[in-house]
Design a protein around this motif. Structure first.
Motif, short mmCIF file in Angstrom:
data_model
loop_
_atom_site.label_atom_id
_atom_site.label_comp_id
_atom_site.label_asym_id
_atom_site.label_seq_id
_atom_site.Cartn_x
_atom_site.Cartn_y
_atom_site.Cartn_z
N LYS A 130 -1.06 7.19 -6.11
CA LYS A 130 -1.43 8.34 -6.94
C LYS A 130 -2.91 8.34 -7.27
CE LYS A 130 3.08 8.96 -9.17
NZ LYS A 130 3.81 8.95 -10.48
N ASP A 131 -3.48 7.17 -7.46
CA ASP A 131 -4.91 7.03 -7.76
C ASP A 131 -5.48 5.90 -6.92
OD1 ASP A 131 -7.43 7.05 -8.82
OD2 ASP A 131 -6.89 6.11 -10.72
N PRO A 132 -5.87 6.20 -5.67
CA PRO A 132 -6.34 5.15 -4.76
C PRO A 132 -7.70 4.56 -5.13
CG PRO A 132 -6.52 7.30 -3.72
CD PRO A 132 -5.77 7.51 -5.01
N MET A 133 -8.44 5.20 -6.04
CA MET A 133 -9.73 4.70 -6.50
C MET A 133 -10.70 4.45 -5.33
SD MET A 133 -8.34 2.07 -9.49
CE MET A 133 -9.94 1.77 -10.22
N ASP A 134 -10.64 5.37 -4.33
CA ASP A 134 -11.51 5.33 -3.15
C ASP A 134 -11.20 4.14 -2.25
OD1 ASP A 134 -13.53 6.72 -1.69
OD2 ASP A 134 -14.91 5.08 -2.15
N ILE A 135 -10.01 3.56 -2.36
CA ILE A 135 -9.62 2.45 -1.50
C ILE A 135 -8.77 2.97 -0.35
CG2 ILE A 135 -8.38 0.26 -1.38
CD1 ILE A 135 -10.96 0.20 -3.05
N ALA A 136 -9.21 2.66 0.86
CA ALA A 136 -8.42 3.03 2.04
C ALA A 136 -7.32 2.01 2.29
CB ALA A 136 -9.32 3.15 3.26
N LEU A 137 -7.67 0.73 2.13
CA LEU A 137 -6.71 -0.33 2.43
C LEU A 137 -6.83 -1.45 1.41
CD1 LEU A 137 -5.69 -1.89 5.76
CD2 LEU A 137 -6.79 -3.39 4.09
N ARG A 138 -5.68 -1.92 0.94
CA ARG A 138 -5.62 -3.13 0.11
C ARG A 138 -4.81 -4.16 0.89
NH1 ARG A 138 -3.74 -2.19 -5.71
NH2 ARG A 138 -1.89 -1.35 -4.67
N ARG A 139 -5.39 -5.30 1.07
CA ARG A 139 -4.72 -6.35 1.85
C ARG A 139 -4.47 -7.55 0.95
NH1 ARG A 139 -7.08 -7.71 7.65
NH2 ARG A 139 -5.81 -5.84 8.07
N ARG A 140 -3.25 -8.04 0.95
CA ARG A 140 -2.90 -9.27 0.23
C ARG A 140 -2.67 -10.37 1.25
NH1 ARG A 140 -1.58 -7.80 -5.05
NH2 ARG A 140 -0.98 -5.61 -5.30
N PHE A 141 -3.00 -11.59 0.85
CA PHE A 141 -2.87 -12.72 1.76
C PHE A 141 -1.82 -13.70 1.26
CE2 PHE A 141 -7.30 -11.30 2.32
CZ PHE A 141 -7.26 -11.00 3.68
N GLY A 142 -1.11 -14.28 2.21
CA GLY A 142 -0.16 -15.33 1.90
C GLY A 142 -0.70 -16.66 2.37
N TYR A 189 -0.52 -11.86 5.97
CA TYR A 189 -1.21 -10.79 5.25
C TYR A 189 -0.29 -9.58 5.18
CZ TYR A 189 -2.20 -8.34 9.66
OH TYR A 189 -2.08 -7.67 10.84
N GLU A 190 -0.63 -8.70 4.26
CA GLU A 190 0.19 -7.50 4.03
C GLU A 190 -0.74 -6.37 3.62
OE1 GLU A 190 4.26 -7.42 1.72
OE2 GLU A 190 2.60 -7.20 0.31
N ASP A 191 -0.62 -5.23 4.28
CA ASP A 191 -1.53 -4.11 4.06
C ASP A 191 -0.87 -2.94 3.35
OD1 ASP A 191 -3.53 -5.48 5.30
OD2 ASP A 191 -3.41 -4.40 7.21
N GLU A 192 -1.64 -2.29 2.49
CA GLU A 192 -1.25 -1.02 1.87
C GLU A 192 -2.35 0.00 2.17
OE1 GLU A 192 0.42 -1.50 -2.37
OE2 GLU A 192 -0.75 -3.32 -2.05
N HIS A 193 -2.00 1.08 2.86
CA HIS A 193 -2.96 2.14 3.16
C HIS A 193 -2.88 3.18 2.03
CE1 HIS A 193 -3.88 0.56 7.16
NE2 HIS A 193 -2.58 0.31 7.28
N LEU A 194 -3.67 2.95 1.00
CA LEU A 194 -3.55 3.75 -0.22
C LEU A 194 -4.00 5.19 -0.02
CD1 LEU A 194 -4.78 1.12 -2.83
CD2 LEU A 194 -2.44 1.70 -2.21
N SER A 195 -4.91 5.44 0.92
CA SER A 195 -5.42 6.80 1.12
C SER A 195 -4.66 7.54 2.21
CB SER A 195 -6.92 6.76 1.47
OG SER A 195 -7.65 6.19 0.42
N ASP A 196 -3.63 6.93 2.74
CA ASP A 196 -2.83 7.57 3.79
C ASP A 196 -1.61 8.24 3.17
OD1 ASP A 196 -1.39 8.34 5.96
OD2 ASP A 196 -1.28 6.36 6.91
N PRO A 197 -1.60 9.59 3.12
CA PRO A 197 -0.47 10.28 2.48
C PRO A 197 0.83 10.12 3.25
CG PRO A 197 -1.90 11.85 3.59
CD PRO A 197 -2.60 10.53 3.66
N GLY A 198 0.74 9.66 4.48
CA GLY A 198 1.95 9.52 5.27
C GLY A 198 2.66 8.20 5.06
N GLU A 199 2.05 7.27 4.32
CA GLU A 199 2.67 5.96 4.09
C GLU A 199 3.25 5.90 2.70
OE1 GLU A 199 0.87 1.62 3.39
OE2 GLU A 199 0.67 2.29 5.48
#
Length: 689
Positions: free
Chosen positions: A133-145, A154-164
């Motif tokens: 809802k509020d990506p804060m200009d972030i295209a991708l957030r990646r977390r690491f294991g 690793y695990e990705d979230e495409h915050l600016s992609d409305p299709g995800e």
């Protein structure tokens, strides 16, 4: 089959290796500093050497701790014009992004370019708060294991992609549910948005966090300290920071959190440490402790202290050379009244009195044509006649002796507590056997707090820049005052849970507590999302809330793993030992929690069974993962698995049922992965659905 060169995991591992090399180079640069030509004297050299040593420690690379745990791909350079971008715009190629790796501390390369960004930096904030809802200009957030210090996933979230679609992070869940061995660890990789708001709140304001079991309030408080030290380092370096915990076991449990975040200068103490003016040799019964902890005792102490001030009835005559200067009694009385009206500390006023008398003498000198200066005034202030007058009018008072007399002399107490404490309350606080001296007295913890109050009435207590007060619900009003005077010019983070108050004087509401603390304008935040306690466990424990804190919102566990939960009827301690063995088959730590009176019997049973165990505050190891915990010391601790012995005995071990049920609530909510309740006696009816 070989891993492709452009495999994201390989690139991230390469960046991790390069970052570790860069951190090592940063540390070597500090170690190589030559201070021989920049220090004027040995004192400066010692100070600078200490600072360099602390910097080297802060740059340590812990092999089993991830150097970075996340990554942000900004769609535009942070802070650049148009950084928000067009709504619904598809993600750009990775190379077009401003990529930042987020970690526990800042790391830069030889050119000064950042390789890891400190989690506290403003550009790191979207890692914790950005959403679909509020990506804060972030295209991708990646977390690491990680496994140990090795990057494994690793695990990705495409915050600016409305299709995800937005989804729960599996790595986040795994990190939250990871078994706990050893002391408390930081939560820097798993801070949630509502927690981050508290962590990043400003230094000028005091924040009170009401949080049920497992909501992370302690971790939030510690991470707020780390954030404030980052954002206001110079100021807090001058004024100091302090973390106050309920006991030594708790402080030992949390002591590694801040060093893991690179912060080494924060002091830790208990309230007892703060007020250690005398040696504690005695205890109070509940009635006496409640009265001594009542804020009205501050009024009594003030009365007692200022009863030492007497109005002068004789003039002061100062002889200087052949002249005699006389300050009449009525003028001395005016001086004393003016000082009393200023309402400053007793000791500071006593120090000001000789200067005021000397000033009155200097006025007479000037009227007679003399021209005295400050040196003359200081000399008059040191005159024997002036000193004698000050000693008679405003005598020095020892705070411990003052409290000693108050608690030993019934007539003295009655005189100064009249209209404040009734006869029964006065009787409750009086010692049955008056002590002969401060040293021989059997002081209690509550007595030490009274001495601290008297000490502050005489001389102002040093104020720190920020104080964190954990498990605050168990403090008395007088203890709140003792903590509050350590941050009169600073701010505080107050952490607690009203449902876990287990002292006879436990806090009834945060507004009252914050008033005693001197922070009535503090913001109260409530955390209700449970990250630590499994759903079945917190649901069972919450049956007690209606009886111990009916106004509180129950904690709702957000963990996907429901955890293990069992209520088991047993016939003896051998069955309890068997339950411990079963828990130890799982990974992580196990705590056997029992009523204090049951501890010796259980300790003997564990020893006879050949099952090694530790005491609270002792660090668990992979070889010894069982801790035997008296219920009175369980607060603030956590274990992967808990075996709770005889709930009825836990309740009966307290002076009243409500306090007993609160103690039981604490014991029930120490488990992270599983809880086994063992009982031979009937369960408390409040636990039966």
């Amino acid at each position: 089959m070989s891993t492709p060169v452009d495999d994201p995991l390989s690139r991230e591992r390469s960046h991790l290796a390069a970052s570790r090399s860069a951190l090592r180079a940063m540390r070597e640069d500090v170690e190589a500093l030559d201070i021989s030509d920049v220090t004027a004297n040995w004192v400066n050299a010692e100070v600078l050497a200490h600072q360099i040593g602390e910097r080297i420690k802060a740059l340590a690379d812990l092999s089993d701790t991830p150097l970075f745990f996340g990554r942000l791909d900004y769609r535009h350079a942070p802070g650049a014009e148009g950084a928000e971008g067009a709504e619904g715009e598809r993600p750009q190629p990775e190379a077009a992004y401003q990529t930042l790796h987020i970690g526990r501390r800042h790391v830069h390369d030889a050119d000064g370019d950042p390789m890891v960004i400190d989690w506290r930096a403003p550009v790191s904030q979207p890692f914790y708060r950005a959403s679909k809802k509020d990506p804060m200009d972030i295209a991708l957030r990646r977390r690491f294991g990680y496994t140990g210090g090795d990057l494994t996933a690793y695990e990705d979230e495409h915050l600016s992609d409305p299709g995800e679609a937005e989804r729960t992070s599996k790595l986040l869940q795994q990190e939250i549910e990871r078994p706990r061995v050893g002391p408390m660890r930081d939560i820097v990789a798993t801070i949630q948005p509502e927690q981050d708001e508290i962590v990043r709140s400003g230094l000028s304001g005091t924040v009170c966090v009401q949080g049920g079991p497992g909501t992370g309030k302690t971790a939030v408080g510690l991470h707020r300290v780390a954030y404030l030290l980052y954002a206001h380092r110079e100021r807090l370096a001058r004024t100091g920071t302090l973390v106050i915990g309920p006991n030594r076991s708790f402080l030992h449990y949390i002591e590694q959190v801040l060093p893991a975040l690179g912060e080494l200068t924060v002091q830790q103490a208990t309230v007892e440490d703060l007020v250690a003016h005398v040696e504690i040799k005695g205890t109070d019964d509940a009635t006496a402790a409640v009265v001594k902890g009542d804020a009205r005792m501050a009024q009594v102490l003030r009365r007692v202290l200022y009863s030492h001030v007497t109005m002068p009835t004789e003039p002061v005559v100062v002889v200087r050379g052949s002249r005699r200067w006389r300050v009449p009694a009525y003028e001395l009385q005016d001086i004393v009244r003016q000082l009393l009206d200023r309402d400053i500390r007793y000791g500071a006023t006593r120090e000001a009195l000789p200067q005021r008398i000397a000033h009155a003498v200097l006025v007479q000198m000037e009227r007679s044509g003399e021209a005295p200066d400050d040196r003359v005034q200081d000399a008059v202030a040191r005159n024997s006649a002036v000193k004698a007058a000050v000693k008679a009018v405003w005598p020095a008072v020892d705070p411990a002796k003052l409290v000693l007399r108050l608690l030993s002399d019934a007539d003295f107490l009655a005189e100064h507590a009249a209209g404040i404490l009734d006869e029964e309350e006065q009787k409750a606080v009086l010692w049955t056997r008056p002590a002969r001296s401060v040293k021989s007295a059997k002081w209690s913890t509550a007595d030490a707090v009274l001495i601290d109050e008297a000490t502050d009435l005489i001389q102002r207590t040093h104020s720190l820049g920020h104080v964190v007060l954990d498990e605050a619900q168990d403090l008395s009003p007088m203890q709140y005052r003792a903590v509050g005077r350590r941050c009169t010019t600073g701010s505080a983070t107050v952490l607690g849970d009203l449902a876990q108050g287990t002292t006879p004087w436990a806090t009834r509401g945060w507004e009252e507590a914050l008033t005693h603390l001197g922070k009535r304008n503090a913001v109260v935040e409530e955390l209700t999302a449970g990250f630590r306690v499994p759903t079945d466990v917190i649901t069972y424990a919450s049956r007690l809330l209606a009886h111990i804190a009916p106004g509180l919102t129950p904690v709702v566990s957000i963990r996907e793993n429901p955890g293990h939960f069992e209520v088991r009827e047993v016939t003896g301690t051998a069955d309890v030992v068997d339950a411990c063995r079963e828990s130890l088959r799982g990974e992580g730590s196990t705590g056997l929690i029992a009523a204090d009176a049951r501890i010796p019997e259980l300790a003997a049973a564990l020893t006879d069974a050949g099952l090694p165990y530790l005491g609270p505050g002792e660090e668990t190891t992979r070889e010894t993962r069982l801790t035997l915990v008296p219920a009175s010391l369980a607060k603030g601790l956590e274990y992967d698995y808990v075996v709770l012995d005889e709930p009825r005995a836990v309740v009966d071990g307290e002076p009243d049922e409500r306090t007993g049920l609160r103690r039981l609530y604490v014991a029930l909510t120490r488990a992270v992965s599983g809880l086994t309740v063992t009982h031979a006696a009937p369960l408390p009816p409040q636990l039966i659905a």
